[in-house]
Design an enzyme around this catalytic site. Structure first.
Site, mmCIF file in Angstrom:
data_model
loop_
_atom_site.group_PDB
_atom_site.id
_atom_site.type_symbol
_atom_site.label_atom_id
_atom_site.label_comp_id
_atom_site.label_asym_id
_atom_site.label_seq_id
_atom_site.Cartn_x
_atom_site.Cartn_y
_atom_site.Cartn_z
ATOM 1 N N SER A 298 10.279 -10.790 6.381
ATOM 2 C CA SER A 298 10.032 -11.047 7.805
ATOM 3 C C SER A 298 9.683 -12.506 8.110
ATOM 4 C CB SER A 298 8.938 -10.111 8.326
ATOM 5 O OG SER A 298 9.413 -8.786 8.288
ATOM 6 N N LYS B 268 2.020 1.906 9.952
ATOM 7 C CA LYS B 268 2.727 2.046 11.238
ATOM 8 C C LYS B 268 2.076 3.059 12.186
ATOM 9 C CE LYS B 268 7.242 0.381 9.731
ATOM 10 N NZ LYS B 268 8.671 0.672 9.597
ATOM 11 N N GLY C 168 7.696 7.692 7.884
ATOM 12 C CA GLY C 168 7.487 6.767 8.996
ATOM 13 C C GLY C 168 8.773 6.167 9.532
ATOM 14 N N ARG D 254 7.848 19.134 6.976
ATOM 15 C CA ARG D 254 7.772 17.867 7.726
ATOM 16 C C ARG D 254 9.026 17.671 8.576
ATOM 17 N NH1 ARG D 254 5.591 14.356 3.015
ATOM 18 N NH2 ARG D 254 3.444 15.021 3.140
ATOM 19 N N MET E 67 18.816 3.014 4.664
ATOM 20 C CA MET E 67 17.858 2.105 5.292
ATOM 21 C C MET E 67 17.268 1.140 4.273
ATOM 22 S SD MET E 67 15.560 4.010 8.049
ATOM 23 C CE MET E 67 16.065 5.460 8.887
ATOM 24 N N TYR F 221 17.363 -1.544 1.130
ATOM 25 C CA TYR F 221 18.297 -2.651 0.879
ATOM 26 C C TYR F 221 17.857 -3.385 -0.375
ATOM 27 C CZ TYR F 221 14.376 -4.760 3.247
ATOM 28 O OH TYR F 221 13.095 -5.107 3.594
#
Ligand code: NDP
Length: 279
Positions: free
Chosen positions: A19, A68, A133, A159, A220, A222
């Site tokens: 990020s 999160k 999440g 879940r 998702m 990588y």
């Protein structure tokens, strides 16, 4: 260069986060110098750390594992998509007393699939693996694109079932269950939102799961090398197989846009990251 305040990504662990590189590259596109750091915060210290960040001049946070849900709970205002998922990867101080929570993961995933990969979601049958999440965060945005049906499959079936129950609408069929309950398909889109690959594993999918000729298999996760899920999909003849680097950059672009009101060029940043020897 103009300085534009203090920003950070917070998580535990955090050392491999891309990020800071991504956000600084975006700011550079606009001739801005961004004070954006990666912050490792102890597991029981998130609320205190974030409150102190915002009361001492911090303006914006990206939030990653495992904070999160707690980021969403900490905020006193939220977007609808964050409220539906109960998770936030984005916080912004909008007023001295107001911390806004949002979740940009779903917008990032949808943008990567539809704009970058030119695959469609409307009218499709989507199989989502995992119910943690990341999956909670992206489901509201996936549903906005009006697929025909979504099946959420998780190792712990209850879940997935409770997640599906909370999202069931009249127009889109949403169901959930264990990995062994997955209908054979054919699936137009399979999104791996489980963290099995981080442990070198593949979710135990039923034999005979069918992929269409144009099916998109999207992980998702990588990394520099193809993931375990990507290997599974390639072995089954899927031609449209990708990892989540584009999602990572697109969710960051959405964050940048929400903080600064400018849309960065994400393509160039994705290309540059793909060119790095390791990340
Ligand atoms: P969580 O820890 O919240 O959830 C993990 C999920 O994976 C659970 O559903 C868990 O099932 C399942 N799982 C774990 N191990 C296995 C296994 N061996 N077999 C089958 N299922 C398994 O993680 P997140 O949701 O935050 O992250 C999931 C993935 O998404 C990670 O790979 C992460 O890197 C990636 N991600 C990528 C982003 C991007 O921008 N590209 C953004 C966010 C996340 P159970 O409930 O049974 O424990």
């Amino acid at each position: 260069m103009n300085s534009i305040g203090r920003y950070a990504v917070v998580g535990n662990p955090i050392e491999h986060s891309l990020s800071p590189t991504i956000q600084r590259a975006f700011a550079d596109q606009f001739g801005k110098e961004l004070d954006y750091t990666a912050q490792l915060v102890a597991l029981d210290d998130f609320e205190q750390w974030a409150t102190s960040f915002f009361s001492s001049g911090g303006v914006g946070l990206n939030v990653t594992l495992p904070f999160k849900s707690r980021a969403f709970d900490l905020a006193n205002s939220s977007s609808q998509r964050a409220a539906i998922s109960g998770t936030a990867n984005f916080l912004k101080l909008t007023d001295p007393e107001i911390i806004l929570a949002d979740n940009t993961d779903g917008a990032g995933l949808v943008r990567d699939i539809q704009i970058n990969l030119k695959s469609k979601l409307a009218g499709t049958q989507i199989l989502v693996l995992g119910a943690g999440g990341a999956v909670k965060g992206v489901l509201p945005s996936l549903m906005t694109e009006m697929p025909e049906a979504i099946f959420i499959a998780n190792r712990t079936s209850k879940r997935a079932k409770s997640l599906a129950q909370g999202l069931s609408g009249k127009k889109i069929k949403v169901a959930g269950g264990g990995l062994e309950d997955i209908p054979l398909g054919p699936w137009d889109v399979i999104i791996n939102g489980s963290s099995a690959g981080l442990f070198g594993e593949m979710p135990a999918l039923p034999n005979g799961l069918l992929l269409g000729r144009e099916s998109l298999c999207y992980d998702m996760a990588y990394g520099k090398e193809p993931t375990v899920f990507m290997g599974w999909a390639i072995k089954r003849g899927a031609s449209n197989v990708v990892d989540g680097l584009g999602m990572l950059v697109e969710q960051a672009a959405e964050s940048y846009s929400l903080w600064f009101g400018s849309d960065p060029d994400s393509q160039i940043v994705i290309e540059n990251l793909r060119g790095l020897t390791s990340f």
